[in-house]
Design a protein around this motif. Structure first.
Motif, PDB file in Angstrom:
ATOM      1  N   ASN A 656       0.822  -1.207   0.000  1.00 25.96           N
ATOM      2  CA  ASN A 656       0.000   0.000   0.000  1.00 25.96           C
ATOM      3  C   ASN A 656       0.858   1.260   0.000  1.00 25.96           C
ATOM      4  O   ASN A 656       0.501   2.262  -0.632  1.00 25.96           O
ATOM      5  CB  ASN A 656      -0.962   0.006   1.197  1.00 25.96           C
ATOM      6  N   THR A 657       1.985   1.206   0.686  1.00 23.34           N
ATOM      7  CA  THR A 657       2.908   2.348   0.694  1.00 23.34           C
ATOM      8  C   THR A 657       3.439   2.604  -0.711  1.00 23.34           C
ATOM      9  O   THR A 657       3.487   3.751  -1.185  1.00 23.34           O
ATOM     10  CB  THR A 657       4.071   2.088   1.668  1.00 23.34           C
ATOM     11  N   VAL A 658       3.867   1.523  -1.381  1.00 23.60           N
ATOM     12  CA  VAL A 658       4.371   1.653  -2.748  1.00 23.60           C
ATOM     13  C   VAL A 658       3.272   2.171  -3.669  1.00 23.60           C
ATOM     14  O   VAL A 658       3.491   3.092  -4.479  1.00 23.60           O
ATOM     15  CB  VAL A 658       4.906   0.297  -3.254  1.00 23.60           C
ATOM     16  N   LEU A 659       2.092   1.602  -3.562  1.00 25.27           N
ATOM     17  CA  LEU A 659       0.977   1.986  -4.429  1.00 25.27           C
ATOM     18  C   LEU A 659       0.603   3.456  -4.232  1.00 25.27           C
ATOM     19  O   LEU A 659       0.414   4.196  -5.219  1.00 25.27           O
ATOM     20  CB  LEU A 659      -0.230   1.091  -4.140  1.00 25.27           C
ATOM     21  N   ASP A 660       0.495   3.888  -2.987  1.00 24.71           N
ATOM     22  CA  ASP A 660       0.116   5.279  -2.723  1.00 24.71           C
ATOM     23  C   ASP A 660       1.136   6.249  -3.310  1.00 24.71           C
ATOM     24  O   ASP A 660       0.769   7.294  -3.871  1.00 24.71           O
ATOM     25  CB  ASP A 660      -0.018   5.519  -1.222  1.00 24.71           C
ATOM     26  N   LYS A 661       2.414   5.908  -3.184  1.00 25.46           N
ATOM     27  CA  LYS A 661       3.450   6.802  -3.708  1.00 25.46           C
ATOM     28  C   LYS A 661       3.429   6.821  -5.230  1.00 25.46           C
ATOM     29  O   LYS A 661       3.601   7.891  -5.852  1.00 25.46           O
ATOM     30  CB  LYS A 661       4.819   6.370  -3.182  1.00 25.46           C
ATOM     31  N   LEU A 662       3.201   5.682  -5.863  1.00 29.08           N
ATOM     32  CA  LEU A 662       3.100   5.651  -7.319  1.00 29.08           C
ATOM     33  C   LEU A 662       1.934   6.522  -7.805  1.00 29.08           C
ATOM     34  O   LEU A 662       2.054   7.255  -8.799  1.00 29.08           O
ATOM     35  CB  LEU A 662       2.927   4.209  -7.817  1.00 29.08           C
ATOM     36  N   LYS A 663       0.813   6.459  -7.110  1.00 27.43           N
ATOM     37  CA  LYS A 663      -0.342   7.282  -7.490  1.00 27.43           C
ATOM     38  C   LYS A 663      -0.026   8.769  -7.318  1.00 27.43           C
ATOM     39  O   LYS A 663      -0.437   9.609  -8.143  1.00 27.43           O
ATOM     40  CB  LYS A 663      -1.560   6.888  -6.657  1.00 27.43           C
ATOM     41  N   GLU A 664       0.694   9.086  -6.249  1.00 17.08           N
ATOM     42  CA  GLU A 664       1.108  10.485  -6.027  1.00 17.08           C
ATOM     43  C   GLU A 664       2.009  10.958  -7.164  1.00 17.08           C
ATOM     44  O   GLU A 664       1.832  12.057  -7.709  1.00 17.08           O
ATOM     45  CB  GLU A 664       1.828  10.586  -4.681  1.00 17.08           C
ATOM     46  N   PHE A 665       2.978  10.119  -7.537  1.00 18.19           N
ATOM     47  CA  PHE A 665       3.884  10.478  -8.632  1.00 18.19           C
ATOM     48  C   PHE A 665       3.149  10.539  -9.973  1.00 18.19           C
ATOM     49  O   PHE A 665       3.471  11.371 -10.827  1.00 18.19           O
ATOM     50  CB  PHE A 665       5.039   9.477  -8.715  1.00 18.19           C
ATOM     51  N   GLN A 666       2.181   9.653 -10.154  1.00 18.92           N
ATOM     52  CA  GLN A 666       1.394   9.682 -11.396  1.00 18.92           C
ATOM     53  C   GLN A 666       0.683  11.017 -11.549  1.00 18.92           C
ATOM     54  O   GLN A 666       0.659  11.601 -12.644  1.00 18.92           O
ATOM     55  CB  GLN A 666       0.394   8.523 -11.413  1.00 18.92           C
ATOM     56  N   ALA A 667       0.124  11.496 -10.456  1.00 19.04           N
ATOM     57  CA  ALA A 667      -0.583  12.786 -10.503  1.00 19.04           C
ATOM     58  C   ALA A 667       0.373  13.932 -10.802  1.00 19.04           C
ATOM     59  O   ALA A 667       0.008  14.895 -11.495  1.00 19.04           O
ATOM     60  CB  ALA A 667      -1.294  13.018  -9.173  1.00 19.04           C
ATOM     61  N   LYS A 668       1.615  13.839 -10.312  1.00 16.91           N
ATOM     62  CA  LYS A 668       2.583  14.922 -10.493  1.00 16.91           C
ATOM     63  C   LYS A 668       3.336  14.829 -11.822  1.00 16.91           C
ATOM     64  O   LYS A 668       3.586  15.839 -12.483  1.00 16.91           O
ATOM     65  CB  LYS A 668       3.621  14.884  -9.360  1.00 16.91           C
TER      66      LYS A 668
END
Length: 692
Positions: A656-668
């Motif tokens: 979940n930590t990896v997934l949340d960070k990937l989603k954050e980076f995807q948005a940016k």
């Protein structure tokens, strides 16, 4: 004969009790083995006719170590320390009879016996350091009492077994028995002890070898300094040194108690869990889902290699080392001469280090044939093409090879990226074609990516998978895709590294973050080492990348004394202010605003996209299991073993930590970070890659 339990029995010969452990395949210290040892010593002790006890093992080895499948699970009595105390405190002499390998807990069992006898081929050792542990049953306390601090720490920190002959010379083993007659020799030795009324020699009571190190902390500091580079990032090695120092400074019982506490703390550590994961992952990688033990294989008695360059020569050495003759084919005598001189020099350097004799060098070189005649490959059972990455060239070679190689010969390409199916299609026998991706330097790196083509036959795949360990490689079967497993994931990291320096990080900062993480070097140091001009052409360069600009300036890496870094005559690197100016100007021209970037962001942007790509590889079936991906990165790219590989690391961090960070980076930053469906699925279910 009296059965003690399911794996142990007891016989009495004259006045000698023989406790035999028989727990295939390696007599590991399972609960049954521990119980068998305990019962055997107790029954021998209770028998008035018995004057001495011999512990021997059936099968191919003495106790080869702990049963590591029990690690992390609830312990079951009898506990190993209690068993060892029972052996050591027996009122009658106990002799441990060693053959095969007496490792880890098995060697610690032997150290609690009053005497030890071994066949010359036996090996002893304490390999726990390779699992992120220290010996936990008295090994750090008893071994230095026999061999001294320096030798004991050499054994413990290397994890490498030593021979029975060394054991005899060091005083670890009291006698050597004739090969094949260990039991008889051990009984005869026990009878000689009875006749001589020999004392109960407890290792724990020995002190003379420890006295030499007492009050000399500089001995331990020198050992720390000597091993600091090798063990950078590891936890267990410092604990091992401290535990041996405790043997010198503390009473035996206190030293053992502290050793056990350190062992248990390490056993629960992430590092040890990672290293144990790698241990099992390496063994699992050899298993291919649809290739059973009954799948036929082909004999490989002669190998052909096309290309005498760095890769071709290194590949050839693997087979020469294994006793398999090799024929190298090149297009010019100059290329052949250059290639063979590198092979010769590599062997001579190994001989200078004492790892080979010159007779062995000559024997290996004697198995090498060199030719300009492609037809010389006609008798090879396996031919490996090792030319540069050009699909047109590889297709041309395989088309030609198809007309020369004998029927049934295996045809392999050492491609790093290219489509093996397209290469196979250049032949009329695609079932005989597969990829064998060696890693540079090919004679050193342990990884072999075995690329299974769409039409590769099971026999061909089984043959190469079985061949890998014979040539010192860990074979991992992968599917056809650009870059396979390792380089496909590496491309994700390289892309982000290039973006990070345009956004404000420096090459030195990016590299440092990865070396602090435990990798041997970062992407920019790696590029400088390989050469920035690999695949680059002055004629086609358009100055559209930092690499283009550096190469146009003649900054092509270590070989030119400048690349992303500046280098002195010894190739020591230092950050280049000139390169940083180039990067800032390039970023400004592209309209990229620079900013301060934290180490945490750098690490996440380099590592998490790799994990994400690994998930896609699993989704597509290009790797059989997540642990195979971990093996690829540990064996081929220097991923720190104490982090267990990228997929294990993801489990450690939390999906979940990896997934949340990937989603954050995807948005940016865009869809380069779009999460893989498998990652989202596992995270939602609270799962992990290791259990997928």
């Amino acid at each position: 004969m009296t059965a003690l339990n399911a794996v142990a029995d007891l016989t009495v010969e004259d006045e000698v009790a023989i406790v035999t452990i028989n727990s295939p395949p390696v007599n590991a210290l399972s609960r049954d083995v521990r119980e068998g040892l305990m019962l055997g010593v107790e029954k021998a002790e209770a028998d008035a006719t018995v004057k001495a006890t011999v512990i021997v093992c059936a099968g191919r080895t003495f106790i080869a170590g702990a049963d590591i499948t029990e690690f992390g699970k609830p312990h079951a009595a009898p506990y190993l320390p209690d068993v060892l105390d029972r052996i050591e405190n027996a009122k009658k002499p106990v002799v441990a009879a060693l053959h095969g390998t007496a490792l880890g807990g098995g060697f610690e069992v032997a150290l609690t016996a009053h005497y030890r006898i071994a066949v010359p081929s036996a090996k002893c050792g304490l390999p726990e350091i390779k699992l992120g542990l220290i010996p936990g049953a008295g090994g750090t306390q008893r071994l230095p009492r026999l061999v001294g601090v320096e030798t004991a720490l050499e054994v413990i920190l290397s994890g490498t077994p030593f021979s029975a002959r060394d054991a005899k010379q060091w005083g670890v083993v009291d006698a050597l028995a004739e090969e094949g007659k260990l039991a008889e020799g051990a009984v005869a030795f026990a009878k000689s002890l009875i006749a001589a009324r020999a004392p109960l020699k407890k290792v724990r009571d020995r002190d003379e070898k420890l006295a030499a190190a007492r009050g000399k902390p500089e001995i331990f500091e020198a050992i720390r300094q000597a091993h600091a580079k090798k063990f950078r990032g590891f936890e267990a090695w410092e604990k091992a040194i401290l535990s041996v120092k405790n043997a010198v400074d503390l009473p035996f019982d206190e030293g053992v108690e502290r050793e056990r506490a350190m062992f248990m703390a390490l056993l629960g550590s992430t590092q040890s869990k990672a290293q144990r994961h790698v241990f099992f992952a390496e063994r699992a990688a050899a298993k291919i889902a649809d290739i059973g033990p009954d799948t036929p294989t082909k004999p490989i008695a002669r190998v052909g290699v096309i290309g005498a360059g760095t890769m071709g020569g290194g590949i050839a050495m693997n087979f020469l080392n294994a006793g398999i003759p090799v024929t190298i084919v090149e297009t010019s005598k100059e290329a052949l001469d250059r290639g063979v001189s590198i092979i010769q020099r590599n062997y001579e350097n190994t001989a200078k280090k004492g790892r080979l004799t010159m007779a062995e060098v000559e024997a290996r070189m004697g198995r090498l044939s060199l030719t300009l005649d492609f037809r010389a490959l006609a008798e090879a059972d396996l031919v490996i093409e090792a030319v540069y990455e050009s699909m047109d060239l590889k297709k041309l070679i395989f088309e030609k090879l198809d007309g020369v190689a004998k029927p049934g010969a295996i045809l392999a390409s050492n491609t790093s990226y290219l489509n093996v199916d397209a290469i196979a299609a250049a032949t009329k026998r695609p079932e005989d074609v597969l990829g064998m991706h060696f890693f540079s330097p090919a004679n050193v790196m342990r990884l072999l990516e075995i690329v299974r083509g769409e039409k590769t036959s099971k026999t061909v795949l089984a043959t190469v998978a079985a061949l890998a360990p014979k040539i010192g490689k860990v074979g991992v079967t992968v599917g056809v895709c650009y870059g396979f497993v390792g380089n496909r994931m590496l491309a994700e990291r390289q892309r982000e590294a290039g973006k990070l320096i345009l956004e404000g990080a420096t090459p030195a900062q990016v590299d440092r973050v990865l070396t602090d993480f435990g990798l041997p070097m970062g992407p920019f140091a790696m590029s400088d080492l390989a050469g920035l001009d690999i695949g680059w052409s002055a004629e086609t360069s358009k100055g559209e990348s930092i690499r283009d600009i550096l190469c146009e300036e003649g900054r092509r890496g270590q070989k030119t004394g400048a690349g992303f870094y500046d280098y002195d005559e010894q190739r020591n690197a230092k950050p280049s202010a000139h390169v940083e100016t180039i990067i800032r100007a390039f970023a400004a021209a592209k309209g990229i605003a620079q900013r301060d970037i934290t180490d945490a962001e750098i690490l996440e942007r380099l590592i998490y996209p790799m994990i994400n790509e690994g998930a896609k590889i699993l989704e597509e079936g290009k790797a059989q299991r997540a642990s195979d991906i971990d093996v690829v990165w540990i064996m081929g790219y220097g991923w720190p073993v104490y982090r267990g590989g990228p997929m294990f690391y993801a489990d450690t961090v939390g999906l979940n930590t990896v997934l949340d960070k990937l989603k954050e980076f995807q948005a940016k930053f865009g869809d380069d970070f779009r999460p893989a469906a498998l990652l989202e699925k596992l995270a939602a279910a609270g799962g992990s890659f290791s259990k997928a």
